[in-house]
Design a protein around this motif. Structure first.
Motif, short mmCIF file in Angstrom:
data_model
loop_
_atom_site.label_atom_id
_atom_site.label_comp_id
_atom_site.label_asym_id
_atom_site.label_seq_id
_atom_site.Cartn_x
_atom_site.Cartn_y
_atom_site.Cartn_z
N SER A 186 47.01 31.45 41.45
CA SER A 186 47.21 31.81 42.87
C SER A 186 47.66 33.26 43.04
CB SER A 186 48.27 30.88 43.48
OG SER A 186 49.43 30.93 42.64
N CYS A 187 47.52 33.77 44.25
CA CYS A 187 47.92 35.16 44.52
C CYS A 187 48.45 35.30 45.95
CB CYS A 187 46.74 36.10 44.34
SG CYS A 187 47.26 37.81 44.41
N ASN A 188 49.31 36.26 46.15
CA ASN A 188 49.87 36.53 47.49
C ASN A 188 49.29 37.81 48.09
OD1 ASN A 188 51.06 38.21 45.65
ND2 ASN A 188 53.09 38.15 46.61
N ALA A 189 48.15 38.24 47.52
CA ALA A 189 47.41 39.36 48.11
C ALA A 189 45.97 38.89 48.33
CB ALA A 189 47.43 40.58 47.20
N ARG A 190 45.22 39.66 49.12
CA ARG A 190 43.79 39.35 49.32
C ARG A 190 43.04 40.68 49.23
NH1 ARG A 190 43.13 38.15 54.29
NH2 ARG A 190 45.20 38.91 54.87
N CYS A 191 43.10 41.27 48.03
CA CYS A 191 42.49 42.60 47.83
C CYS A 191 41.01 42.55 48.18
CB CYS A 191 42.65 43.05 46.38
SG CYS A 191 44.37 43.17 45.89
N ILE A 192 40.54 43.60 48.86
CA ILE A 192 39.13 43.66 49.23
C ILE A 192 38.26 43.60 47.97
CG2 ILE A 192 37.37 45.13 50.28
CD1 ILE A 192 39.64 46.21 52.10
N GLY A 193 38.71 44.24 46.90
CA GLY A 193 37.92 44.27 45.66
C GLY A 193 38.42 43.32 44.61
N CYS A 194 38.97 42.15 45.03
CA CYS A 194 39.53 41.24 44.03
C CYS A 194 38.45 40.79 43.04
CB CYS A 194 40.14 40.01 44.70
SG CYS A 194 40.82 38.87 43.49
N LEU A 195 38.77 40.89 41.75
CA LEU A 195 37.80 40.53 40.70
C LEU A 195 37.69 39.02 40.51
CD1 LEU A 195 38.84 43.13 37.97
CD2 LEU A 195 36.87 43.26 39.51
N SER A 196 38.71 38.28 40.97
CA SER A 196 38.72 36.85 40.64
C SER A 196 38.57 35.93 41.84
CB SER A 196 40.04 36.52 39.92
OG SER A 196 41.13 36.76 40.78
N GLU A 197 38.55 36.49 43.04
CA GLU A 197 38.34 35.63 44.20
C GLU A 197 37.71 36.41 45.35
OE1 GLU A 197 41.49 33.54 46.79
OE2 GLU A 197 40.82 32.05 45.32
N GLU A 208 35.84 33.91 37.20
CA GLU A 208 36.47 32.75 37.85
C GLU A 208 37.96 32.78 37.53
OE1 GLU A 208 32.55 30.43 36.77
OE2 GLU A 208 34.41 29.42 36.17
N ARG A 209 38.78 32.34 38.47
CA ARG A 209 40.23 32.36 38.25
C ARG A 209 40.63 31.22 37.33
NH1 ARG A 209 43.54 33.70 43.73
NH2 ARG A 209 42.87 35.88 43.66
N ILE A 210 41.64 31.50 36.49
CA ILE A 210 42.18 30.45 35.62
C ILE A 210 42.61 29.28 36.50
CG2 ILE A 210 44.55 31.36 35.62
CD1 ILE A 210 44.64 30.80 32.58
N CYS A 241 41.04 37.72 35.42
CA CYS A 241 40.61 36.32 35.57
C CYS A 241 41.75 35.46 36.13
CB CYS A 241 40.15 35.77 34.24
SG CYS A 241 41.45 35.85 32.99
N GLU A 242 42.68 36.10 36.86
CA GLU A 242 43.77 35.29 37.42
C GLU A 242 44.24 35.90 38.74
OE1 GLU A 242 46.99 37.17 34.35
OE2 GLU A 242 47.73 35.59 35.68
N GLY A 243 45.20 35.19 39.38
CA GLY A 243 45.83 35.70 40.58
C GLY A 243 47.00 36.59 40.20
N GLU A 244 48.14 36.41 40.85
CA GLU A 244 49.30 37.26 40.61
C GLU A 244 50.28 36.58 39.66
OE1 GLU A 244 52.11 39.69 40.01
OE2 GLU A 244 50.19 40.29 40.88
N PRO A 245 50.53 37.16 38.46
CA PRO A 245 51.43 36.51 37.49
C PRO A 245 52.88 36.34 37.97
CG PRO A 245 50.80 38.74 36.79
CD PRO A 245 49.92 38.38 37.92
N THR A 272 50.55 43.92 37.48
CA THR A 272 50.97 43.12 38.63
C THR A 272 50.80 43.86 39.94
OG1 THR A 272 52.95 42.14 39.64
CG2 THR A 272 53.32 44.00 38.19
N ASN A 273 50.80 43.11 41.04
CA ASN A 273 50.82 43.78 42.35
C ASN A 273 52.26 44.12 42.74
OD1 ASN A 273 52.03 41.48 43.46
ND2 ASN A 273 50.10 40.65 44.26
N ALA A 274 53.21 43.80 41.87
CA ALA A 274 54.63 44.18 41.99
C ALA A 274 55.24 43.76 43.33
CB ALA A 274 54.79 45.69 41.76
S1 SF4 Z 1 44.40 38.55 41.97
FE1 SF4 Z 1 44.88 40.72 41.83
S2 SF4 Z 1 43.06 41.71 42.65
FE2 SF4 Z 1 43.00 39.58 43.33
S3 SF4 Z 1 43.97 39.53 45.35
FE3 SF4 Z 1 45.55 39.13 43.82
S4 SF4 Z 1 46.48 41.12 43.37
FE4 SF4 Z 1 44.52 41.47 44.35
#
Ligand code: SF4
Length: 417
Positions: A186-197, A208-210, A241-245, A272-274
């Motif tokens: 999972s992730c708490n960002a929605r980056c325009i260029g996200c590689l995994s979603e 694909e995301r883990i 291949c994952e969201g935010e650690p 990380t997106n810190a």
């Molecule tokens: S997984 Fe990484 S690239 Fe994708 S939305 Fe989250 S912070 Fe951004």
């Protein structure tokens, strides 16, 4: 000498134009590249044709740009460790498809050799494609699976190494450089260029995301195996291949404690997106050695337009960085560089302020992998252009912060423990 235009026909076959010269785009203007901007295309780079895009070319008589409507544009995807300094120049058809997640750079041709505009930013050969022999990788994957048969993370990395051809996963099996420790679905960002979603964006994610969080034992086992065999090893949380650690902080803390209970070897790093300073502090207490924070710029508004954080913004990133430094860790910024934005004087000044105030040790200048027009439309075209040039921007940051290190990859920095 300015290379000739390289263009493609409708079936994607590439041709060197006998007359027209290569053109480039700097975020606001189409022009000829200067000779000092041009390098031969580095080994391991790819060349693509860009469907539904008509190439600009430079008329060698007038030295002015012209659109060649009967051709398709071409572009380079430069191998890692190089920073593109300009963009390909083309005119997009109304119904042109959105381009997949790559960093598009200009490409020209002369006597059968390809050229682009880039600077080398890291001497490391860590991800040079010529160092990766797939037969040897397959053999080493089999060997690792015999050694760690029940490790779920090894099975995930097998898929990354053999299907996505992820260089970090391949380096783990080849027992060298930096090993990946992906953990977060999972992730708490929605980056325009996200590689995994990617949802409803018109282009697909490249990984694909883990699906599940590996156990602390499996994470530690992968890191310890890597630290045992590799000279100057690095193991990194936070992969494509994952969201935010940081969202899995308790599991990561448990894993770091298990690793440091057994060895002081190696560098434990997090990409990380810190967004969570509190989580960063927990990891520092457990033994985290270094952190790489991802940013597209230090401008809050443009940062938010790219990351679209659900519960954070650039202040969180600044705070997380300061905490890591307070614990004596090594701090990097993963700067997603885009010609026409990163090199605007106001952006360079804001970046220098952020880096200096936060105490950043290293900037990893990396090419943003995204359709250029998707990025410019999302952030607002008025925010692009009029830049001083990427090479000059890099020089200015170095002049302002002389001790700052530059590169493309996470360095080995030993262990804080
Ligand atoms: S997984 Fe990484 S690239 Fe994708 S939305 Fe989250 S912070 Fe951004």
């Amino acid at each position: 000498m300015i290379p000739r235009l390289l263009y493609a026909n409708d079936s994607g076959r590439l041709f060197e134009d006998p007359h027209f010269l290569m053109a480039v785009f700097d975020g606001s203007r189409v022009r000829a590249p200067r000779e000092d901007e041009i390098i031969e295309l580095p080994e391991g780079s790819d060349v693509f044709f860009l469907p539904g895009r008509r190439p600009f070319a430079i008329n060698p008589v007038t030295m002015g740009p012209e659109v060649l409507v009967h051709h398709q544009a071409a572009s380079a995807f430069i191998s890692p460790a190089y920073l593109r300094t300009l963009l390909p120049a083309y005119d997009r058809d109304e119904d042109a498809p959105v381009l997949p997640l790559y960093a598009y750079a200009p490409v020209g041709s002369l006597d059968g050799r390809f050229y682009t505009t880039a600077i080398r930013i890291d001497p490391s050969e860590r991800q040079n494609p010529v160092r990766f022999d797939i037969r040897r990788i397959r053999k080493m994957v089999r060997r690792m699976k015999r050694r760690l048969p029940d490790n779920s993370l090894v099975r995930h990395l097998e898929h990354c190494a053999l299907v996505y051809k992820c260089r970090a996963a391949q380096n783990f099996f080849l027992r060298r450089e930096e090993a990946p420790l992906p953990t977060s679905p999972s992730c708490n960002a929605r980056c325009i260029g996200c590689l995994s979603e990617q949802k409803d964006s018109g282009f697909s994610a490249s990984h694909e995301r883990i699906l599940s969080v590996p156990s602390a034992q499996d994470i530690a086992q992968v890191a310890l195996t890597h630290f045992e065999h590799v000279e100057n090893p690095v193991a990194s949380f936070g992969q494509g291949c994952e969201g935010e650690p940081l969202l899995q902080v308790d599991r990561l803390v448990e894993a770091v404690r298990l690793i440091r209970a057994q060895t002081l070897r190696g560098t434990i790093n997090i990409n990380t997106n810190a967004s969570r300073p509190g989580a960063v502090e927990k990891l520092c207490k457990a033994g985290l050695d270094s952190m790489r924070m991802t940013m597209n710029c230090a401008d809050k508004q443009l940062f938010d337009k790219y990351f679209r954080g659900t519960d954070y913004s650039i202040e969180n990133v600044r705070k997380s960085g300061k905490i890591l430094k307070d614990y004596g860790g090594f701090l990097s910024v993963n700067l997603l560089v885009f010609p026409g934005l990163t090199d605007r004087e106001d952006q360079v000044d804001m970046l220098i302020d952020f880096l200096g105030d936060t105490g950043v040790d290293m900037v990893q200048w990396r090419n943003l992998n995204l359709d250029p027009e998707v990025y410019m439309d999302a952030l607002g075209r008025e925010n692009f252009g009029g830049g001083i040039g990427i090479a000059e921007a890099v020089r200015r940051v170095k002049d302002a912060l002389p001790t700052l290190k530059f590169g493309y990859f996470n360095p080995y920095v030993g262990s804080r423990s």
